[in-house]
Design an enzyme around this catalytic site. Sequence first.
Site: not given
Lengths: 637, 349
Positions: A24, A28, A30, A107, A158, A460, A462, A466, A534
């Site tokens: 609800g 309301d 509940k 909510h 209700n 690998g 920095s 590479k 990576s």
Amino acid sequence: MTSAVTARHLASAEKGLLRFITCGSVDDGKSTLIGRLLYDTRLIFEDQLASLQVESARRGARGGGIDFSLLLDGLEAEREQGITIDVAYRFFATGRRKFIVADTPGHEQYTRNMATGASTADLAVILIDARKGVLVQTRRHTFINHLLGVPRIVLAVNKMDLVGYSQARFEEIVADYMAMAAGLGFKSVTPIPLSALEGENVIAPSALMPWWTGESLLGFLEEVEVEDARLASAMRFPVQWVNRPHLDFRGFSGTLASGALAPGDPVVVARSGKTSKIRAVVTADGDLERAEAGDAVTLVLEHEIDISRGDILCAPSARPTVARQFLSHVLWMHEEELQLGRPYLLKMGAQSVQAVVSAIRHRLDINTLSPAPAETLELNGMGLCEITTLQPVAFDPYRDNRETGAFILIDRFTHQTVAAGMVEASLQKATHVYSQAMDVAKPARSVLKGHKPAVLWFTGLSGAGKSTIASLVERRLSLMGAHTYSLDGDNMRQGLNKDLGFSDADRVENIRRIGEVARLFVDAGLIVTASFISPFRAERDMVRSLLEPGEFIEIFVDTPLSVAEQRDPKGLYRRARTGEIGNFTGISSPYEPPVDPEIRLLAGEGDPAVHAATVVEYLKMAGVLARAEDAPLDFSI
Amino acid sequence: MRRRPSDWRLKEMTAMSGSSLLGATPATVALDASLEAYARRFRERPGRAKPLSPQLRRLEAESIFIMREVAASFEKPVMLYSIGKDSSVMLHLALKAFWPSPPPFSFLHVDTTWKFSEMIVFRDLIMKKLGLNLLVHVNEEGLRRGISPYASGSGLHTQVMKTEGLRQALDAYGFDAAFGGARRDEEKSRAKERIFSFRSQSHGWDPKNQRPELWTLYNTRKAPGESIRVFPISNWTELDIWSYLAEEEIPIVPLYFSAQRPTIERGGQIFMVDDDRTPLAPGEAPQMRGVRFRTLGCYPLTAAVESPAADIDAVIAEMLTATTSERSGRLIDHDESGSMEKKKREGYF
């Protein structure tokens, strides 16, 4: 040991258990309704009542009465805010039935909690304030129940006391609601007028609403049939745990998700297709002649076949789908929004695999329930998504089987549960998913070029070397007449990926795009050198999964951090150490080394040219550089 | 077993009450026989005379599912064993869940040194009969500081000897998952606890940041050093526990059944004088009363109820007409509203 007393108590349990949720909007009522159910079924003890009275008085409850909602709002933070923020489970029993109630907040920002409660519910009680009628929230709650497959709805109108117990008002609300819920496929929608605060028509029919000829809320809940859909579905036995106390016993422990089984039944392992027969259904209470949905047992099979946690045993005649791509409703449950292409951990039954959301077909606008285009899903967003997994998974559509068609997504770094999913259908039989068959196929291009296509993925730290090694490799390959192309971090980031930064999310997207570009070049028949730090295994595996076996060659440029930091060609380590650069791999962000790379270069020492030669030798050995005469010619035009 | 101080008065009283620290009395002989018979069931598997009620069968299957999920997903789980009725049910479920394998995890008792002596006798005997290895941890530093329920008060005693003791043990053994016997029907904040409840490296619970728990798809992922508390009997009520104990004929500590026991009154509640550590007012003498316990903890903090219920059916009959909750006898719950939630945030079970 069963006395009259125990027998009397257990007789009530024979009527079975009803799990329901209450939903609800704020205010309301509940919590008041559930408090009232507990109170009126005498589930509130004197000591609890006493502390409730003290607390109610302290908070100035209406007319010195009891504020039932205080009984339920368990967490201090909620009490301070005066709202319920989480799911609470409550228990009560009457002479006829036992109940577990999930009290779920209404909510907007807490939709995920409602979905949590609905996932195990047989029925939902949706509360409406008779003064306010059907609200946007009502629509949302109804739809979530539909999505989560809750079969039955009770519409509890209700606060009837505040509209003078008006029949006309009640009927107006019911008409509105029925118009909205039509077409959502609920087995039943039952409207009931009541006042939780006054206790009218909650436990017993109300004298103030003589026009109401239906049942009170509790009367209905006690009587409603909850047929167990799991029993009628095809047999599914997900293996949870392999039971191997000694060499003479090998059993598979699990809870039968649906259907029934017995010794002698033939079974097949869904993913591998291996078959056997059930020899025994073992429990600590003796072997069973039959087990049915919900029973926790251990199966012993006739044959020694390969079975492990995550496998699903089923009848050969009614198997689940086994696929890597499927369409699914996804409910996003985390503050950090969905990222397309980012690998998540998908848990479906006992199966755990890496998965990406590869596309969002549409998002659902909760107010209009109409589909809208979307590029992401935010917290509490719902959408129809395409999911791709790294390994095949076995599943059923959620509407056919709630046990084998549901999954959650878990963030691999924070380990948070970020989404819930309900499988709609497999995508692998749908022809549109297969890539368009091209006039000139990849093997044909390979023949024309004289070598096989491949991605040489240099990973690998920095400063590991590479790019240096990759460019030497490319030069040698060019001299040998190979068609090559080079991708590296800088050239990608200046063009295609210039909109991306260095957050986790952007790093993942960066690698995903590079993977897709590499795939296109491979399709064009080239040998691609790719040099990227990576750092995450999963991202590299994701690129690997985009390519065919043998096309992805992972080259681990293994240079110790100390050496790379000493080289520091771009002065980045120095800036990372001073904190000027955050999220720097090796310093403030982890690097996950490859477990089993195709090539590992100890690049902390030695001549880069020698490392490059090692790579080229590997390519010859692996057949990438041999002429591809044996590739089948496919000019099927 | 930890040795306890004793003196002539205690010996005299326990001899009268039939619950003894002194070796073989008719009561301990009966206990030995009943635990031996219990252990034999798991060796010989005689089968049931009568099927388990559907409701309990469903709860049992759910708990077994949860335990298997833990066994399959964690490297070093442990089951907290606190000797009470809920622990007896958990232990029983663990024996059933993995049969014919023994439970693939350790059992741990965090002993405050203030448990009823009958609990300790029961604990050591049942573990021996079942051939299980029980780890017992005592917060020795707390003992050195002289922490006790009388001297330090219930809050500090519980904090140091139970909560801190538990954290010490979890850290010392490196357990990554711990089963606890909490039930959602016991207390308000427990009603909102997940079945798999994530704990930070410092064992804290963050109620506002709990993982959503849908279907039976429990998220078992965590970083090294973090842990998960698992509550396999979350959905059981007190009545379910008693019904299951009755139907499954599971042995429990005799303190749950009425007997003449030496008692005193404090603040309108009845406490048992379990040994000579209970401070008595000048001239005060313990009185024999027919009492039993609805819940078992440290004897100075656990109030008895006057009751003639001497067997399980009588206990269930009383419970069906009970007007107070079972935790009303637990002093530690009443310190202030929200106190259980505070304790849980600090790492209490």
